[in-house]
Design an enzyme around this catalytic site. Structure first.
Site, PDB file in Angstrom:
ATOM      1  N   TYR A  48       0.858  -1.182   0.000  1.00 38.14           N
ATOM      2  CA  TYR A  48       0.000   0.000   0.000  1.00 38.14           C
ATOM      3  C   TYR A  48       0.896   1.234   0.000  1.00 38.14           C
ATOM      4  O   TYR A  48       1.946   1.228  -0.646  1.00 38.14           O
ATOM      5  CB  TYR A  48      -0.970  -0.062   1.190  1.00 38.14           C
ATOM      6  CG  TYR A  48      -2.152   0.849   1.032  1.00 38.14           C
ATOM      7  CD1 TYR A  48      -2.931   0.824  -0.130  1.00 38.14           C
ATOM      8  CD2 TYR A  48      -2.486   1.759   2.024  1.00 38.14           C
ATOM      9  CE1 TYR A  48      -4.005   1.682  -0.293  1.00 38.14           C
ATOM     10  CE2 TYR A  48      -3.565   2.612   1.877  1.00 38.14           C
ATOM     11  CZ  TYR A  48      -4.317   2.573   0.717  1.00 38.14           C
ATOM     12  OH  TYR A  48      -5.368   3.424   0.552  1.00 38.14           O
ATOM     13  N   LYS A 103     -20.151 -21.224  -9.054  1.00 33.54           N
ATOM     14  CA  LYS A 103     -19.431 -21.142 -10.326  1.00 33.54           C
ATOM     15  C   LYS A 103     -18.029 -20.590 -10.097  1.00 33.54           C
ATOM     16  O   LYS A 103     -17.053 -21.087 -10.674  1.00 33.54           O
ATOM     17  CB  LYS A 103     -20.206 -20.228 -11.273  1.00 33.54           C
ATOM     18  CG  LYS A 103     -19.754 -20.306 -12.707  1.00 33.54           C
ATOM     19  CD  LYS A 103     -20.325 -21.539 -13.376  1.00 33.54           C
ATOM     20  CE  LYS A 103     -20.056 -21.548 -14.861  1.00 33.54           C
ATOM     21  NZ  LYS A 103     -20.848 -22.549 -15.561  1.00 33.54           N
TER      22      LYS A 103
END
Length: 400
Positions: A48, A103
């Site tokens: 970050y 899925k």
């Protein structure tokens, strides 16, 4: 086929309890993970601020670097509006979410691809397209799922045109790829040729149309498609008119009885029941693919009395026609080479790859490989990538 032939009964140990099902879904089936741990302040400075700013500046100067330095290169958006979910119909986006999460779990398990479910609270094709166009920087491919016909055809076409990334409606093309692979396997196991077969497809929705077209592209010459009104003919409008122009070369009219007379292959992709007596009117040693879920068009044990090869969409009988054999490898292969489209040649290559894996242990009860065979997704991905490189329409950005 001798009427004494039987098919193994379902393995009741495969049937989960209601408590097991709900427990496995509690809290959802997905979470995000880190590719590198954050253990101390230096890790934060890299992952970050301030370090991340260097990467953002580089991508701003050269947008193509996002493929290398973000997860979009391996991220599939699993998109549904909840209008045609499994055998449940139009249950809406929220109720479809457990299926889309499932899925995504399959993408990760079988294709080593990250994916994120996006269920949209609209059934307007243009609104769905606009939404995904605006979200395009966040993903690398779109897997359309459980969108009702005929809207699914228009939606896929518009998305393919609007997005510069692979788009595939799995209910159409995943089913078609695996069906073609299975028919290749059935032919090889029984010494027959695809081009010589008379095939009947019951169901002219998303899967039925795609299955008819991929069979024709693979060399089938006699395909007849039916819907609830009977055999599709040139008097139909829209998508079915185009389908009629490509199918039914003998000009048969009528319903399922007329279509089944002398047929070599039955492919069930609707909820319509197939009367047992019609199996006696088919050609000798036919193939019966009763693929509706959870209830096949005819019970597989009954079909096995007449058919040389029986397939279903269920996991508790042999020869399961399961889309998981196709879509993880198709998307992985397309993303591996930076393809902008999933083309017909890539789909045909995927079917051939599935069939090649099956040939190592081929039999009338083993016409496709197990979804858990670790070779499947790898072989499909490689075949799809190679086909994409050869096909200018795929728009490959990473040629050899």
């Amino acid at each position: 086929m001798s009427p004494e032939r039987t098919l193994s009964t379902p393995d009741i140990e495969l049937a989960p309890t209601r408590e097991e099902i709900f427990a496995s879904h509690e809290g959802g089936k997905l979470s995000t993970g880190l590719s590198a741990p954050l253990r101390h302040a230096r890790d934060l400075a890299i992952a970050y601020t301030p370090g991340v700013a260097e990467v953002s500046r580089a991508i701003a100067a050269e947008p193509a670097l996002a493929r290398r330095y973000t997860w979009t290169d391996r991220l599939v958006a699993v998109v549904s509006d909840g209008t045609a979910v499994l055998g449940l119909g139009n249950i809406g986006p929220r109720a479809s979410l457990p299926v889309m999460e499932g899925k995504s779990a399959l993408f990760k398990t079988f294709g080593e691809l990250d994916s994120i479910p996006l269920v949209l609270d609209t059934t307007d094709v243009d609104e769905i397209v606009e939404t995904l166009v605006r979200l395009r920087p966040s993903f690398g491919a779109v897997n359309l799922e459980d969108v009702s016909a005929p809207r699914c055809f228009e939606l896929e076409r518009k998305l393919v045109e609007a997005l510069d990334c692979p788009v595939m409606h799995d209910d159409q093309h995943g089913t078609a790829i695996v069906l073609l692979a299975a028919l290749k396997g059935a032919c090889a196991a029984t010494g027959r040729e695809l081009g010589s077969l008379r095939t009947v497809i019951s169901g002219a929705g998303a899967a039925g149309v795609a299955c008819a077209r991929i069979l024709l592209a693979a060399g089938a010459t006699d395909v007849v498609v039916l819907d609830s009104r009977g055999i599709i003919d040139t008097a139909r409008g829209g998508e079915k008119a185009a389908l009629a122009a490509e199918t039914n070369p003998r000009g048969i009219t009528g319903g399922i009885a007329e279509a089944m007379d002398g047929a070599d292959v039955f492919v069930g992709l609707s909820s319509a029941t197939l009367p047992q007596e019609l199996l006696t009117t088919m050609a000798p040693a036919p193939f019966v693919f009763a693929l509706s879920n959870p209830d096949p068009e005819i019970h597989p044990a009954v079909a096995a009395r007449y058919a040389a090869v029986v397939a279903t969409g269920r996991s508790d009988y042999p020869n399961q026609i399961n889309n998981v054999l196709a879509f993880p490898g198709v998307f992985r292969g397309a993303l591996d080479v930076g393809a902008r489209r999933i083309t017909e040649s890539m789909k045909l290559a995927a079917a051939e790859a599935i069939f090649r894996v099956a040939t190592d242990d081929l039999g009338v009860d083993r016409i496709v490989p197990s979804p858990f065979d670790p070779r499947v997704a790898v072989e499909v991905a490689q075949a799809v990538a190679e086909a994409a490189r050869r096909d200018p329409a795929a728009g490959v950005t990473q040629p050899v």
